[in-house]
Design a protein around this motif. Structure first.
Motif, mmCIF file in Angstrom:
data_model
loop_
_atom_site.group_PDB
_atom_site.id
_atom_site.type_symbol
_atom_site.label_atom_id
_atom_site.label_comp_id
_atom_site.label_asym_id
_atom_site.label_seq_id
_atom_site.Cartn_x
_atom_site.Cartn_y
_atom_site.Cartn_z
ATOM 1 N N UNK A 67 27.490 10.769 12.491
ATOM 2 C CA UNK A 67 27.962 11.540 13.639
ATOM 3 C C UNK A 67 29.071 10.742 14.321
ATOM 4 N N UNK A 68 29.676 11.320 15.314
ATOM 5 C CA UNK A 68 30.766 10.689 16.047
ATOM 6 C C UNK A 68 30.442 9.245 16.406
ATOM 7 N N UNK A 69 31.351 8.356 16.064
ATOM 8 C CA UNK A 69 31.297 6.925 16.370
ATOM 9 C C UNK A 69 30.191 6.164 15.650
ATOM 10 N N UNK A 70 29.594 6.759 14.616
ATOM 11 C CA UNK A 70 28.611 6.045 13.797
ATOM 12 C C UNK A 70 29.293 5.436 12.572
ATOM 13 N N UNK A 71 28.685 4.402 11.983
ATOM 14 C CA UNK A 71 29.254 3.771 10.791
ATOM 15 C C UNK A 71 29.266 4.735 9.603
ATOM 16 N N UNK A 72 30.316 4.630 8.796
ATOM 17 C CA UNK A 72 30.476 5.474 7.616
ATOM 18 C C UNK A 72 31.035 4.625 6.481
ATOM 19 N N UNK A 73 30.446 4.775 5.290
ATOM 20 C CA UNK A 73 30.965 4.114 4.092
ATOM 21 C C UNK A 73 31.656 5.189 3.262
ATOM 22 N N UNK A 74 32.895 4.916 2.853
ATOM 23 C CA UNK A 74 33.702 5.882 2.113
ATOM 24 C C UNK A 74 34.062 5.299 0.749
ATOM 25 N N UNK A 75 33.759 6.060 -0.310
ATOM 26 C CA UNK A 75 34.162 5.638 -1.648
ATOM 27 C C UNK A 75 35.577 6.112 -1.894
ATOM 28 N N UNK A 76 36.432 5.213 -2.399
ATOM 29 C CA UNK A 76 37.837 5.539 -2.612
ATOM 30 C C UNK A 76 38.208 5.611 -4.090
ATOM 31 N N UNK A 77 37.388 5.061 -4.951
ATOM 32 C CA UNK A 77 37.697 5.031 -6.377
ATOM 33 C C UNK A 77 36.449 4.639 -7.153
ATOM 34 N N UNK A 78 36.418 4.979 -8.450
ATOM 35 C CA UNK A 78 35.312 4.593 -9.320
ATOM 36 C C UNK A 78 34.368 5.746 -9.588
ATOM 37 N N UNK A 79 33.293 5.453 -10.289
ATOM 38 C CA UNK A 79 32.312 6.473 -10.649
ATOM 39 C C UNK A 79 31.494 6.904 -9.437
ATOM 40 N N UNK A 80 31.213 8.212 -9.393
ATOM 41 C CA UNK A 80 30.382 8.761 -8.322
ATOM 42 C C UNK A 80 29.549 9.902 -8.885
ATOM 43 N N UNK A 81 28.287 9.935 -8.498
ATOM 44 C CA UNK A 81 27.399 11.049 -8.823
ATOM 45 C C UNK A 81 27.354 11.910 -7.570
ATOM 46 N N UNK A 82 27.837 13.154 -7.686
ATOM 47 C CA UNK A 82 27.903 14.051 -6.535
ATOM 48 C C UNK A 82 26.626 14.845 -6.326
ATOM 49 N N UNK A 83 25.611 14.590 -7.158
ATOM 50 C CA UNK A 83 24.334 15.278 -6.966
ATOM 51 C C UNK A 83 24.385 16.740 -7.353
ATOM 52 N N UNK A 84 25.303 17.095 -8.268
ATOM 53 C CA UNK A 84 25.472 18.472 -8.719
ATOM 54 C C UNK A 84 25.887 18.413 -10.191
ATOM 55 N N UNK A 85 25.605 19.466 -10.943
ATOM 56 C CA UNK A 85 26.024 19.507 -12.343
ATOM 57 C C UNK A 85 27.524 19.785 -12.403
ATOM 58 N N UNK A 86 28.241 18.891 -13.080
ATOM 59 C CA UNK A 86 29.689 19.008 -13.236
ATOM 60 C C UNK A 86 30.026 19.504 -14.638
ATOM 61 N N UNK A 87 31.224 20.036 -14.801
ATOM 62 C CA UNK A 87 31.720 20.455 -16.109
ATOM 63 C C UNK A 87 32.525 19.303 -16.694
ATOM 64 N N UNK A 88 32.072 18.768 -17.819
ATOM 65 C CA UNK A 88 32.737 17.617 -18.430
ATOM 66 C C UNK A 88 34.207 17.953 -18.699
ATOM 67 N N UNK A 89 35.099 17.053 -18.299
ATOM 68 C CA UNK A 89 36.527 17.226 -18.494
ATOM 69 C C UNK A 89 37.223 17.992 -17.379
ATOM 70 N N UNK A 90 36.451 18.578 -16.468
ATOM 71 C CA UNK A 90 37.025 19.343 -15.354
ATOM 72 C C UNK A 90 37.625 18.400 -14.314
#
Length: 139
Positions: A67-90
């Motif tokens: 929420x506003x003014x709370x700490x946040x970690x942001x990924x900028x590069x590399x592998x990430x699992x988005x918790x959803x089924x992705x289409x390979x190559x998309x």
């Protein structure tokens, strides 16, 4: 346009992820693309068809909710699992729905293409942000 239906609690950075700590400038959900406000330096939800250039300039994907003014970690590069089924190559891009992620073929006239990454498996996206800098032209 069809945004990915992320399960925020299942968004996980890969072992090779590059991360940046920061502060949220408003409510941010885990898995949402964010930009860094040039004035406050806080992270806010990005949007590919915003009238404001900075909002279209995705910086990364939030790895935790904040929420506003709370700490946040942001990924900028590399592998990430988005918790959803992705289409390979998309190729996945910043959506014109604030904080959304969609397949590249869903871009429409006026959207500013911002590539977030390419799916290397059904559960992994190789993240590398590339901003096109110009809107999709009318057909």
């Amino acid at each position: 346009m069809t945004d990915l239906s992320l399960t925020p609690a299942n968004v996980v950075a890969g072992a090779n992820a590059k991360k940046t700590p920061g502060i949220a400038g408003g409510n941010v959900a885990q898995g949402q693309p964010v930009y860094r406000d040039p004035t406050s330096k806080k992270f806010l939800i990005a949007d590919s068809d915003s009238a404001t250039a900075a909002v279209r300039d995705a910086y990364g994907i939030a790895l935790n909710a904040a929420a506003l003014d709370q700490p946040l970690i942001v990924q900028t590069e590399g592998d990430i699992n988005l918790g959803v089924v992705l289409t390979v190559g998309e190729t996945y891009v910043l959506s014109d729905t604030p904080g959304g992620i969609m397949p590249i073929e869903d871009l429409e006239t006026g959207d500013y293409p911002v590539i977030l990454g390419v799916a290397s498996s059904a559960s992994n996206m190789k993240m590398k942000i590339i901003a096109g800098g110009a809107p999709v032209p009318a057909p």
